[in-house]
Design a protein around this motif. Structure first.
Motif, PDB file in Angstrom:
ATOM      1  N   SER A 163       0.851  -1.185   0.000  1.00  0.00           N
ATOM      2  CA  SER A 163       0.000   0.000   0.000  1.00  0.00           C
ATOM      3  C   SER A 163       0.886   1.235   0.000  1.00  0.00           C
ATOM      4  N   GLY A 164       0.314   2.363  -0.388  1.00  0.00           N
ATOM      5  CA  GLY A 164       1.101   3.586  -0.419  1.00  0.00           C
ATOM      6  C   GLY A 164       0.256   4.774  -0.827  1.00  0.00           C
ATOM      7  N   GLU A 165       0.880   5.936  -0.813  1.00  0.00           N
ATOM      8  CA  GLU A 165       0.214   7.162  -1.222  1.00  0.00           C
ATOM      9  C   GLU A 165      -0.287   7.038  -2.660  1.00  0.00           C
ATOM     10  N   ASP A 166      -1.469   7.566  -2.889  1.00  0.00           N
ATOM     11  CA  ASP A 166      -2.055   7.481  -4.231  1.00  0.00           C
ATOM     12  C   ASP A 166      -1.395   8.501  -5.155  1.00  0.00           C
ATOM     13  N   LYS A 167      -0.440   8.029  -5.934  1.00  0.00           N
ATOM     14  CA  LYS A 167       0.239   8.880  -6.911  1.00  0.00           C
ATOM     15  C   LYS A 167      -0.188   8.562  -8.342  1.00  0.00           C
ATOM     16  N   PHE A 168      -1.137   7.625  -8.492  1.00  0.00           N
ATOM     17  CA  PHE A 168      -1.411   7.094  -9.823  1.00  0.00           C
ATOM     18  C   PHE A 168      -2.795   7.419 -10.368  1.00  0.00           C
ATOM     19  N   SER A 169      -3.749   7.744  -9.499  1.00  0.00           N
ATOM     20  CA  SER A 169      -5.104   8.017  -9.992  1.00  0.00           C
ATOM     21  C   SER A 169      -5.125   9.174 -10.985  1.00  0.00           C
ATOM     22  N   VAL A 170      -4.233  10.149 -10.783  1.00  0.00           N
ATOM     23  CA  VAL A 170      -4.190  11.301 -11.688  1.00  0.00           C
ATOM     24  C   VAL A 170      -3.849  10.873 -13.110  1.00  0.00           C
ATOM     25  N   TYR A 171      -3.112   9.774 -13.253  1.00  0.00           N
ATOM     26  CA  TYR A 171      -2.754   9.277 -14.581  1.00  0.00           C
ATOM     27  C   TYR A 171      -3.820   8.335 -15.145  1.00  0.00           C
ATOM     28  N   ILE A 172      -4.559   7.685 -14.254  1.00  0.00           N
ATOM     29  CA  ILE A 172      -5.517   6.672 -14.698  1.00  0.00           C
ATOM     30  C   ILE A 172      -6.904   7.257 -14.942  1.00  0.00           C
ATOM     31  N   ASP A 173      -7.334   8.136 -14.045  1.00  0.00           N
ATOM     32  CA  ASP A 173      -8.721   8.594 -14.083  1.00  0.00           C
ATOM     33  C   ASP A 173      -8.942   9.828 -14.953  1.00  0.00           C
ATOM     34  N   GLY A 174      -7.867  10.460 -15.398  1.00  0.00           N
ATOM     35  CA  GLY A 174      -8.017  11.643 -16.239  1.00  0.00           C
ATOM     36  C   GLY A 174      -8.580  11.290 -17.613  1.00  0.00           C
ATOM     37  N   ALA A 175      -9.049  12.300 -18.318  1.00  0.00           N
ATOM     38  CA  ALA A 175      -9.563  12.088 -19.672  1.00  0.00           C
ATOM     39  C   ALA A 175      -8.445  11.584 -20.581  1.00  0.00           C
ATOM     40  N   GLU A 176      -8.817  10.787 -21.554  1.00  0.00           N
ATOM     41  CA  GLU A 176      -7.829  10.259 -22.499  1.00  0.00           C
ATOM     42  C   GLU A 176      -7.076  11.395 -23.198  1.00  0.00           C
ATOM     43  N   THR A 177      -7.774  12.490 -23.454  1.00  0.00           N
ATOM     44  CA  THR A 177      -7.137  13.614 -24.139  1.00  0.00           C
ATOM     45  C   THR A 177      -6.062  14.290 -23.288  1.00  0.00           C
ATOM     46  N   SER A 178      -6.029  13.998 -21.984  1.00  0.00           N
ATOM     47  CA  SER A 178      -4.998  14.604 -21.135  1.00  0.00           C
ATOM     48  C   SER A 178      -3.603  14.120 -21.526  1.00  0.00           C
ATOM     49  N   TRP A 179      -3.528  13.029 -22.302  1.00  0.00           N
ATOM     50  CA  TRP A 179      -2.240  12.511 -22.770  1.00  0.00           C
ATOM     51  C   TRP A 179      -1.852  13.089 -24.129  1.00  0.00           C
ATOM     52  N   TYR A 180      -2.779  13.782 -24.809  1.00  0.00           N
ATOM     53  CA  TYR A 180      -2.531  14.225 -26.175  1.00  0.00           C
ATOM     54  C   TYR A 180      -1.908  15.625 -26.193  1.00  0.00           C
ATOM     55  N   ASN A 181      -0.948  15.808 -27.078  1.00  0.00           N
ATOM     56  CA  ASN A 181      -0.411  17.150 -27.332  1.00  0.00           C
ATOM     57  C   ASN A 181      -1.260  17.772 -28.435  1.00  0.00           C
ATOM     58  N   LEU A 182      -2.207  18.599 -28.027  1.00  0.00           N
ATOM     59  CA  LEU A 182      -3.205  19.133 -28.949  1.00  0.00           C
ATOM     60  C   LEU A 182      -2.910  20.565 -29.399  1.00  0.00           C
ATOM     61  N   ARG A 183      -1.698  21.036 -29.144  1.00  0.00           N
ATOM     62  CA  ARG A 183      -1.339  22.368 -29.636  1.00  0.00           C
ATOM     63  C   ARG A 183      -1.398  22.385 -31.162  1.00  0.00           C
ATOM     64  N   LEU A 184      -2.071  23.368 -31.705  1.00  0.00           N
ATOM     65  CA  LEU A 184      -2.244  23.421 -33.156  1.00  0.00           C
ATOM     66  C   LEU A 184      -0.904  23.520 -33.873  1.00  0.00           C
ATOM     67  N   PHE A 185       0.028  24.245 -33.276  1.00  0.00           N
ATOM     68  CA  PHE A 185       1.347  24.356 -33.879  1.00  0.00           C
ATOM     69  C   PHE A 185       2.338  23.382 -33.264  1.00  0.00           C
TER      70      PHE A 185
END
Length: 323
Positions: A163-185
């Motif tokens: 067990s340990g501090e929750d450091k992973f939910s931010v990576y798992i529960d976020g929207a899929e688009t949070s991983w995308y580099n959506l800058r137009l340029f």
């Protein structure tokens, strides 16, 4: 002689007490537990070998977020295509997995996995691959402890639960688009607004079907700006600077798989930025299927959907820049 003997005896007692004290500290149960709790999920030496990542929410192992590394860049797999990912976010995840932290052992019985939310497919999952699909880490993230302070974790295929501090939910529960580099340029542009010398904004057609506004031309004038159709003394140059920065940093809402800039004609509106080095940058905006607004940008072959608030920021009228 008596003094020397006393000194030797006292020195020996001090030394003995020091040894006893050090042994007490070393074998203190709390300190032993702390040392045993220190744990890392991935050896830092393996971090550079990771070239594939799958992130799955609980019960959704069949539809993971998939990320792959190409040279030093990360891409997200969407449908049959590869799209730019936020490399900094991926590296943050890898660093989190390679940092030694307190993860005390909580059990080793397979019978506890279901209760702790660590049964296969019922747990969230972070799978790291290297080389020809070799699994470097298959980490399962389960439920929280009774106090709600820590989460349970185990490596897939192993019974040991930590067990340990929750450091992973931010990576798992976020929207899929949070991983995308959506800058137009994209990452091609770290342009300072000072390099932009002129902008021409071809407005979107009015929603009420009225007459389309004439193009708005904004030109750098020393340390300020001029806007055709607006008296110079009325131009809020700081607001223009912020507007230019907003265009350079503009992001899409999502990618549009299956479409490319080369095969998509978007011509409802356009923004052209002329730079001091003689080059220019263009954003083309138009209507996509299902009546969504989309965009393409010079230097990129991707098609992006745009949120309404992004459209508002991109296409301002003259009055917005007036003091």
């Amino acid at each position: 002689m008596v003094y020397k003997r006393k000194l030797i005896v006292l020195s020996g007692l001090v030394g003995l007490l020091a040894i006893v004290y050090l042994l007490t500290i070393f074998f203190d149960p709390e300190r032993i537990n702390t040392r045993n709790a220190a744990f890392l999920w991935l050896d830092a030496k393996l971090q550079d070998q990771v070239d594939g990542i799958e992130i799955s929410k609980a019960g959704e192992w069949n539809t993971p977020i998939k990320l792959i590394r190409r040279s030093n860049n990360w891409y997200a797999l969407i449908g049959e295509g590869e799209f730019p990912a936020k490399s900094a976010r991926v590296e943050d995840l890898l660093r989190t997995l390679t940092i030694r932290s307190a993860y005390p052992v909580r059990g080793s019985a397979a019978s506890s996995h279901e209760r702790l939310g660590l049964a296969e497919n019922n747990a969230s999952r972070i799978l790291l691959k290297g080389g020809a699909g070799l699994s470097l880490l298959d980490l399962l993230i389960g439920g929280r402890d009774a106090a709600g302070q820590e989460i349970y974790l185990r490596k897939n295929g192993q019974n040991e639960v930590r067990s340990g501090e929750d450091k992973f939910s931010v990576y798992i529960d976020g929207a899929e688009t949070s991983w995308y580099n959506l800058r137009l340029f994209g990452s091609q542009l770290s342009t300072d607004t000072a390099l932009v010398q002129r902008l021409t904004v071809f407005a979107l057609p009015p929603e009420d079907g009225g007459e389309q506004a004439d193009p708005m031309v904004i030109t750098r004038n020393g340390g300020g700006w001029t806007i055709d159709g607006l008296d110079n003394e009325l131009v809020d140059s700081q607001r223009v600077d912020n507007y230019v920065r907003g265009i350079l940093d503009a992001e899409g809402e999502n990618f549009v798989p299956g479409l490319t800039a080369a095969s998509t004609a978007l011509s409802d509106g356009r923004i052209v930025l002329e730079l001091g080095n003689g080059t220019s940058l263009t954003i083309n905006v138009g209507t996509l299927p299902e009546d969504k607004k989309g965009a393409t940008a010079s230097g990129s072959n991707y098609v992006y959907t745009l949120a309404d608030w992004t459209l508002t920021r991109l296409f301002r009228d003259r009055s917005y820049f007036s003091k």
